[in-house]
Design an enzyme around this catalytic site. Structure first.
Site, PDB file in Angstrom:
ATOM      1  CG  ASP A 217      -3.427  14.451  -2.264  1.00 19.86           C
ATOM      2  OD1 ASP A 217      -4.195  14.841  -1.449  1.00 19.86           O
ATOM      3  OD2 ASP A 217      -2.891  15.177  -3.167  1.00 19.86           O
TER       4      ASP A 217
ATOM      5  CG  HIS B  89     -10.156  12.930   6.283  1.00 17.99           C
ATOM      6  ND1 HIS B  89      -9.024  13.085   5.524  1.00 17.99           N
ATOM      7  CD2 HIS B  89     -10.780  14.057   6.243  1.00 17.99           C
ATOM      8  CE1 HIS B  89      -8.946  14.099   5.067  1.00 17.99           C
ATOM      9  NE2 HIS B  89     -10.005  14.825   5.278  1.00 17.99           N
TER      10      HIS B  89
ATOM     11  CG  LEU C  54       7.626  -0.352  10.291  1.00 15.67           C
ATOM     12  CD1 LEU C  54       8.428  -0.015   9.008  1.00 15.67           C
ATOM     13  CD2 LEU C  54       6.086  -0.769   9.538  1.00 15.67           C
TER      14      LEU C  54
END
Length: 237
Positions: free
Chosen positions: A2, A19, A113
């Site tokens: 956020d 962004h 991962l």
């Protein structure tokens, strides 16, 4: 993740600039987690509620997602990272769906991962679709379903429940993210905006996690067993 818009606004930039910068933070965070031996990293990229944002911002986010998949999947694959994308694909662009499927297939055999991107995802949607699939596939067990029965149908059935939840940007809520899975997850909230969340900030979050006593309903005395007598510590999820 956020704070992209606020990061841009503080610099008198359009929200889309935040962004773009946020995507750079995604790259660095994935790299750091892979190097540290984290087994599962899940990023809440676009919630089912984010469709309520201005149309031009939503369009940009979708274009950014397409661009990221086009540019990053090969890099993830070369680093032995497995990519999964979870969420409701209804309403997503055909090109985006193709890239999601392609990234999943290309990296499916990787053993490092597991990076999960939650896109058009909501925790309530996840539980509801799991219930519907469970009822459809096992009508004979109606009225006798177990938690294990339901978990098999959740969007992230392939992953263990998270150890640590991190939210940047100062808000202290989970905003419809992994509602079922976060039951015993440690919660870490920071005022840092996502574009500013660097490797030092990640290390601080991990230090917070290590300071927590995880009891899972037991007492402190029950969990304070010497490491030599208990199970070895597992990598963070």
């Amino acid at each position: 993740m956020d704070g992209n818009g606020r990061w841009a606004r503080k610099r008198f930039l359009p929200r889309v600039a935040g962004h773009r910068r946020g995507l750079e933070t995604v790259r660095s965070t994935v790299s750091s987690c892979a190097e540290l031996g984290v087994e599962y990293l899940t990023l809440f990229a676009f919630s089912s509620e984010n469709w309520r944002r201005p149309k031009d911002e939503v369009s940009f986010l979708m274009e950014l997602f397409v661009h990221a998949l086009e540019q990053e999947v090969a890099k993830l694959h070369s680093n032995n990272i497995r990519l999964k994308v979870v969420g409701d694909r209804t309403g997503l662009d055909k090109r985006l769906i193709e890239l999601i499927s392609g990234g999943d297939e290309e990296t499916a055999a990787n053993t490092g991962l597991t990076l999960t991107i939650a896109a058009n995802y909501g925790g309530r949607w996840d539980v509801l679709q799991a219930v519907n699939r469970l009822a459809r596939d096992n009508p004979d067990k109606s009225g006798n379903y177990t938690e294990q029965d339901l978990q098999q149908h959740l969007a992230m059935s392939y992953a263990p429940e998270p150890d640590l939840f991190i939210r940047t940007g100062g808000e202290q809520r989970i905003s419809n993210f992994l509602l079922w899975q976060l039951a015993y997850t440690e919660m870490y909230f920071t005022d840092q905006l996502w574009p500013d969340f660097d490797s030092d900030a990640l290390a601080t979050a991990f230090a917070f996690y290590r300071s927590r006593e995880r009891r899972f309903g037991r007492t402190s005395e029950q969990v304070s067993v010497p490491v030599a007598q208990g199970a070895p510590e597992t990598p963070l999820r």
